[in-house]
Enzyme design. Sequence first.
Site, PDB file in Angstrom:
ATOM      1  N   GLY A 173      15.762  13.104 -10.926  1.00 42.21           N
ATOM      2  CA  GLY A 173      16.977  12.318 -11.084  1.00 42.21           C
ATOM      3  C   GLY A 173      18.191  13.157 -10.734  1.00 42.21           C
ATOM      4  O   GLY A 173      18.214  14.367 -10.982  1.00 42.21           O
ATOM      5  N   TYR A 188      26.965   8.128  -7.958  1.00 38.04           N
ATOM      6  CA  TYR A 188      26.859   9.484  -8.511  1.00 38.04           C
ATOM      7  C   TYR A 188      27.784  10.453  -7.787  1.00 38.04           C
ATOM      8  O   TYR A 188      28.013  11.566  -8.260  1.00 38.04           O
ATOM      9  CB  TYR A 188      25.420   9.996  -8.425  1.00 38.04           C
ATOM     10  CG  TYR A 188      24.385   9.167  -9.142  1.00 38.04           C
ATOM     11  CD1 TYR A 188      24.748   8.187 -10.072  1.00 38.04           C
ATOM     12  CD2 TYR A 188      23.029   9.345  -8.882  1.00 38.04           C
ATOM     13  CE1 TYR A 188      23.791   7.418 -10.712  1.00 38.04           C
ATOM     14  CE2 TYR A 188      22.066   8.591  -9.530  1.00 38.04           C
ATOM     15  CZ  TYR A 188      22.442   7.622 -10.439  1.00 38.04           C
ATOM     16  OH  TYR A 188      21.486   6.872 -11.066  1.00 38.04           O
ATOM     17  N   HIS A 209      22.219  -1.713  -8.304  1.00 41.30           N
ATOM     18  CA  HIS A 209      22.371  -0.776  -9.419  1.00 41.30           C
ATOM     19  C   HIS A 209      22.551  -1.478 -10.763  1.00 41.30           C
ATOM     20  O   HIS A 209      21.972  -1.070 -11.773  1.00 41.30           O
ATOM     21  CB  HIS A 209      23.564   0.155  -9.151  1.00 41.30           C
ATOM     22  CG  HIS A 209      23.456   1.472  -9.841  1.00 41.30           C
ATOM     23  ND1 HIS A 209      23.954   2.645  -9.309  1.00 41.30           N
ATOM     24  CD2 HIS A 209      22.901   1.830 -11.021  1.00 41.30           C
ATOM     25  CE1 HIS A 209      23.705   3.652 -10.131  1.00 41.30           C
ATOM     26  NE2 HIS A 209      23.078   3.175 -11.186  1.00 41.30           N
ATOM     27  N   ASP A 236      15.663  10.588  -6.606  1.00 40.71           N
ATOM     28  CA  ASP A 236      16.394   9.372  -6.974  1.00 40.71           C
ATOM     29  C   ASP A 236      17.892   9.629  -6.903  1.00 40.71           C
ATOM     30  O   ASP A 236      18.408  10.561  -7.531  1.00 40.71           O
ATOM     31  CB  ASP A 236      16.014   8.932  -8.387  1.00 40.71           C
ATOM     32  CG  ASP A 236      16.690   7.626  -8.773  1.00 40.71           C
ATOM     33  OD1 ASP A 236      16.129   6.564  -8.463  1.00 40.71           O
ATOM     34  OD2 ASP A 236      17.791   7.675  -9.365  1.00 40.71           O
ATOM     35  N   LYS A 265      21.035   3.440  -4.424  1.00 43.32           N
ATOM     36  CA  LYS A 265      21.394   2.197  -5.117  1.00 43.32           C
ATOM     37  C   LYS A 265      22.724   1.646  -4.601  1.00 43.32           C
ATOM     38  O   LYS A 265      23.660   2.404  -4.316  1.00 43.32           O
ATOM     39  CB  LYS A 265      21.480   2.435  -6.628  1.00 43.32           C
ATOM     40  CG  LYS A 265      20.226   3.069  -7.206  1.00 43.32           C
ATOM     41  CD  LYS A 265      20.368   3.367  -8.696  1.00 43.32           C
ATOM     42  CE  LYS A 265      19.219   4.231  -9.177  1.00 43.32           C
ATOM     43  NZ  LYS A 265      19.396   5.655  -8.808  1.00 43.32           N
ATOM     44  N   GLY A 320       0.782  -1.230   0.000  1.00 42.72           N
ATOM     45  CA  GLY A 320       0.000   0.000   0.000  1.00 42.72           C
ATOM     46  C   GLY A 320       0.810   1.273   0.000  1.00 42.72           C
ATOM     47  O   GLY A 320       0.265   2.360  -0.221  1.00 42.72           O
TER      48      GLY A 320
END
Length: 317
Positions: A18, A48, A110, A43, A77, A9
């Site tokens: 992003g 990164y 990832h 995200d 990730k 839910g």
Amino acid sequence: MKYLRFKNGDKIPIIGLGTWKSKPGEVSQAVYWAIEAGYRHIDCAAVYQNENEVGEGIAKAIDAGLVKRKELFVTSKLWNNSHKKDQGEPALKQSLLDLKLDYLDLYLIHWPIALKAGVGFPKSREDFYSYDEVSLGETWEAMQDLTQKGLAKHIGVSNFKQKKLEELSKVGGQQPEMNQVEMQPYLPQDALVEYCQSHGILMTAYSPLGSPDSRAERHKNDPQLLVDPVVKEIADKHKVETGQVLIAWSIARDIAVIPKSVNKERITNNFVAANIELDDHDMMELRDIGIAHRFIDGSIFTGENSPYTVSDLFDQL
């Protein structure tokens, strides 16, 4: 805002910001602007190398009273160098430390690729583990442990094709709840979408605009989705931008989408694309666009110095 729902839910906003390729010095402000504009889905990923600044932007927005933590949906990730069973928890905790959070809403493997500890991007065969040395099953068991410890509310994968998802289904226990892949009209991933949706796996589209900032030498001849005449015709029809059409295309397919930007106006324009309603003719035109192309080809993980092949990552176009 349209939401997708997990089996328990919980909701994930269908559009998120992003942060891949957002440069240091820019992403903190971009995150703040996004939250200010109404985004509640961010995200991120350890690789990164900007999660600390993402965390600064989130903290600034919370301190300013724009949002409460429970109103945000934050994804990160697990990088390829932490696939062994004892590496998952330290990796997630480092992301939490950088993001200044107590838990993640979603944590993803990832890539279905295992690298040795300390390797960012591989340069030689010695940088890799093979599937015999570190299986996807081992990594998935580690991911399940993280939810049991309350570090991540939901777990899933990124860049997994159907065969790899089927491998995880044999591990037992919790099944992947999300698969984040490149998806845009040149790469609609129809078969993978059908499989995921029929098995209760939500999907997120990355590089939904065709990765326009990936114009390195080896990408110089890539088709340019943002100026495709089919996309432009639909944009003109709705009196919107081509990028907004591409975002609306994913939303119309019930797929979450995470366009990246560090420009305040663009961030807002991307967000309001959720209000664009493409009709059946628009969707047919995009379905029949006539070009098949994958912008993120995974070539850095394959080749003669790797135990992995392109077929380990992707099915043929």
